[in-house]
Design a protein around this motif. Structure first.
Motif, mmCIF file in Angstrom:
data_model
loop_
_atom_site.group_PDB
_atom_site.id
_atom_site.type_symbol
_atom_site.label_atom_id
_atom_site.label_comp_id
_atom_site.label_asym_id
_atom_site.label_seq_id
_atom_site.Cartn_x
_atom_site.Cartn_y
_atom_site.Cartn_z
ATOM 1 N N LEU A 15 11.167 3.611 -16.058
ATOM 2 C CA LEU A 15 11.519 2.437 -15.291
ATOM 3 C C LEU A 15 10.564 1.309 -15.665
ATOM 4 C CD1 LEU A 15 12.253 3.943 -11.753
ATOM 5 C CD2 LEU A 15 13.876 3.257 -13.519
ATOM 6 N N LEU A 55 0.342 6.038 -9.610
ATOM 7 C CA LEU A 55 1.502 6.495 -8.851
ATOM 8 C C LEU A 55 2.173 7.665 -9.544
ATOM 9 C CD1 LEU A 55 2.941 2.946 -8.181
ATOM 10 C CD2 LEU A 55 2.246 4.513 -6.370
ATOM 11 N N GLY A 76 -0.997 -7.143 -8.192
ATOM 12 C CA GLY A 76 -0.061 -8.230 -8.452
ATOM 13 C C GLY A 76 0.986 -7.934 -9.501
ATOM 14 N N GLN A 77 0.925 -6.734 -10.071
ATOM 15 C CA GLN A 77 1.884 -6.363 -11.108
ATOM 16 C C GLN A 77 2.751 -5.210 -10.630
ATOM 17 O OE1 GLN A 77 2.017 -8.195 -13.974
ATOM 18 N NE2 GLN A 77 0.433 -9.396 -12.956
ATOM 19 N N GLY A 78 3.886 -5.047 -11.280
ATOM 20 C CA GLY A 78 4.708 -3.881 -10.995
ATOM 21 C C GLY A 78 4.131 -2.651 -11.672
ATOM 22 N N PRO A 79 4.567 -1.475 -11.260
ATOM 23 C CA PRO A 79 4.088 -0.248 -11.899
ATOM 24 C C PRO A 79 4.441 -0.217 -13.381
ATOM 25 C CG PRO A 79 5.198 0.239 -9.818
ATOM 26 C CD PRO A 79 5.465 -1.207 -10.124
ATOM 27 N N SER A 98 0.797 -1.226 0.000
ATOM 28 C CA SER A 98 0.000 0.000 0.000
ATOM 29 C C SER A 98 0.833 1.282 0.000
ATOM 30 C CB SER A 98 -0.962 0.045 1.189
ATOM 31 O OG SER A 98 -1.886 -1.016 1.113
ATOM 32 N N GLN A 99 2.106 1.169 -0.328
ATOM 33 C CA GLN A 99 2.942 2.360 -0.447
ATOM 34 C C GLN A 99 3.533 2.438 -1.856
ATOM 35 O OE1 GLN A 99 5.915 2.750 2.630
ATOM 36 N NE2 GLN A 99 4.534 1.997 4.232
ATOM 37 N N GLY A 100 4.072 3.600 -2.222
ATOM 38 C CA GLY A 100 4.772 3.726 -3.489
ATOM 39 C C GLY A 100 6.138 3.066 -3.413
ATOM 40 N N PRO A 101 6.716 2.725 -4.553
ATOM 41 C CA PRO A 101 8.054 2.123 -4.559
ATOM 42 C C PRO A 101 9.086 3.050 -3.926
ATOM 43 C CG PRO A 101 6.999 1.823 -6.688
ATOM 44 C CD PRO A 101 6.132 2.769 -5.910
ATOM 45 N N PHE A 116 9.242 -1.870 -14.578
ATOM 46 C CA PHE A 116 9.116 -2.792 -13.450
ATOM 47 C C PHE A 116 8.574 -4.134 -13.937
ATOM 48 C CE2 PHE A 116 9.597 -0.045 -9.677
ATOM 49 C CZ PHE A 116 9.489 1.208 -10.236
ATOM 50 N N GLY A 117 9.140 -5.221 -13.435
ATOM 51 C CA GLY A 117 8.548 -6.537 -13.635
ATOM 52 C C GLY A 117 7.620 -6.842 -12.473
ATOM 53 N N ALA A 118 7.423 -8.121 -12.203
ATOM 54 C CA ALA A 118 6.553 -8.517 -11.091
ATOM 55 C C ALA A 118 7.296 -8.513 -9.754
ATOM 56 C CB ALA A 118 5.952 -9.885 -11.335
ATOM 57 N N TYR A 130 2.727 6.610 -13.258
ATOM 58 C CA TYR A 130 2.705 5.169 -13.477
ATOM 59 C C TYR A 130 1.325 4.645 -13.083
ATOM 60 C CZ TYR A 130 7.873 5.183 -13.521
ATOM 61 O OH TYR A 130 9.192 5.416 -13.806
ATOM 62 N N PHE A 172 8.767 8.222 -5.144
ATOM 63 C CA PHE A 172 7.368 7.965 -5.427
ATOM 64 C C PHE A 172 6.456 8.502 -4.330
ATOM 65 C CE2 PHE A 172 7.086 5.124 -9.114
ATOM 66 C CZ PHE A 172 8.421 4.836 -9.315
ATOM 67 N N GLY A 173 5.257 8.893 -4.746
ATOM 68 C CA GLY A 173 4.213 9.236 -3.805
ATOM 69 C C GLY A 173 3.467 7.990 -3.359
ATOM 70 N N PRO A 174 2.472 8.164 -2.485
ATOM 71 C CA PRO A 174 1.740 7.014 -1.946
ATOM 72 C C PRO A 174 0.716 6.441 -2.919
ATOM 73 C CG PRO A 174 0.857 9.029 -1.056
ATOM 74 C CD PRO A 174 2.055 9.421 -1.863
ATOM 75 N N GLN A 177 -0.481 0.950 -11.664
ATOM 76 C CA GLN A 177 -0.183 -0.366 -11.121
ATOM 77 C C GLN A 177 -1.462 -1.124 -10.842
ATOM 78 O OE1 GLN A 177 1.998 -0.435 -7.379
ATOM 79 N NE2 GLN A 177 2.878 -2.418 -7.874
ATOM 80 N N PHE A 180 4.865 2.419 -16.663
ATOM 81 C CA PHE A 180 5.096 3.815 -17.005
ATOM 82 C C PHE A 180 3.968 4.343 -17.886
ATOM 83 C CE2 PHE A 180 7.333 7.569 -18.193
ATOM 84 C CZ PHE A 180 7.162 7.730 -19.567
ATOM 85 N N TYR A 230 12.038 -5.039 -6.603
ATOM 86 C CA TYR A 230 12.122 -4.980 -8.055
ATOM 87 C C TYR A 230 13.557 -4.715 -8.489
ATOM 88 C CZ TYR A 230 7.044 -4.177 -7.832
ATOM 89 O OH TYR A 230 5.700 -4.282 -7.597
#
Lengths: 111, 112
Positions: free
Chosen positions: A99, B91, B40-43, A41-44, A101-103, B35, B103-105, B37, B45, A87
Motif C-alpha cells: 500500500l 506499524l 506528518g507522513q503516511g506509512p 496515535s493509532q494504526g490506519p 500511502f501519500g500524506a 511499515y 493494522f496494529g497500534p 511512519q 512499506f 488516505y
C-alpha cells in the motif's frame, strides 16, 4: 501503482456529510481505489474500496467517476470521532502487500 | 481482543543500540506487513511475509534491518546499530490474501 492527489486538509461540521475528494488520473484498469483513515496515535483503519461501481458500507460511501480519474469518499453524518487523516490509495488487488500511502487529508470535524 | 498487537508500544534507545519489535497478527491471517511512519507522513512499506516466507523488501529496509516470521505466526523486526533517523512509528498489519489489511497500534521508536 498510480499516484493519488488529495487536499491537505478540510473541516466538516458535526452531523453534516463530509465529502473527501481524490484524484487518480493515471489509474490503470486493474487498479482499485482504497480508502484508509488514521486517527491520531493509532494504526490506519480500512474504510472501503472499489473498482468501477460506487460502493457503500456501514462506514462510508465511495463514488468513482465514470472515467475513474477521481473519486469521492462520503462520510454521511460526520461525528467528532471521524477526525483523522484519510488516505486514498490506488493499487491492484494483488499488491495488497504494498500500500503506497501519500500524506492524506487531515479532516477535522467541529461541533 | 483479536486484533493485531504490537510490543512494545514505545521504545527509547540510545544511538548504536539494537532494538527488536514484535507483532502478533490476527490468527487466521497468513500475510504480515511492516511499515514505517515518520511525523506528518503516511506509512511507508518496508516488507511483507506470506506465512514464514519474506516475499518482498523495500529499499528502505537497509542492512541494519531484519525481519523474521519463523513459524508463520508472530513476526519480529530488529534494527541494529540504531541511528537517529530510525526514529519513527513502526506499524505492523496482517491480512488474508486479497483482503484488506488490519493494522496494529504501532511501536514508537525514539533514538537519542
Amino acid at each position: 501503482d498510480a499516484k493519488t492527489t488529495q487536499p491537505t486538509s478540510m473541516d466538516c461540521a458535526e452531523g453534516r456529510a463530509a465529502n473527501l475528494p481524490c484524484n487518480h488520473s493515471t489509474i490503470s484498469g486493474n487498479e482499485y481505489v482504497y480508502w484508509y483513515r488514521q486517527i491520531h496515535s493509532q494504526g490506519p483503519q480500512y474504510i472501503i474500496h472499489g473498482l468501477k461501481n460506487n460502493e457503500t458500507n456501514e462506514m462510508a460511501s465511495l463514488i468513482i467517476t465514470e472515467d475513474r480519474k477521481s473519486s469521492t469518499l462520503i462520510l454521511p453524518h460526520a461525528t467528532l470521532r471521524d477526525t483523522a487523516v484519510y488516505y486514498c490509495i490506488a493499487a491492484t488487488a494483488d499488491s495488497w502487500g504494498k500500500l503506497q500511502f501519500g500524506a492524506g487529508t487531515q479532516v477535522v470535524v467541529t461541533p | 481482543d483479536t486484533g493485531v498487537s504490537q510490543n512494545p508500544r514505545h521504545k527509547i534507545t540510545k544511538r548504536g543500540q539494537n532494538v527488536t519489535f514484535r507483532c502478533d497478527p490476527i490468527s487466521e491471517h497468513n500475510r504480515l506487513y511492516w511499515y514505517r511512519q515518520t511525523l506528518g507522513q503516511g506509512p511507508e512499506f518496508l516488507t511483507y511475509f506470506q506465512n514464514e516466507a519474506q516475499l518482498e523488501k523495500s529499499r528502505l529496509l537497509s542492512d541494519r534491518f531484519s525481519a523474521e516470521r519463523p513459524k508463520g505466526s508472530f513476526s519480529t523486526l530488529e534494527i541494529q546499530r540504531t541511528e537517529q533517523g530510525d526514529s519513527a512509528m513502526y506499524l505492523c498489519a496482517s491480512s488474508s490474501p486479497y483482503n484488506e489489511q488490519f493494522f496494529g497500534p504501532g511501536t514508537r521508536l525514539t533514538v537519542l
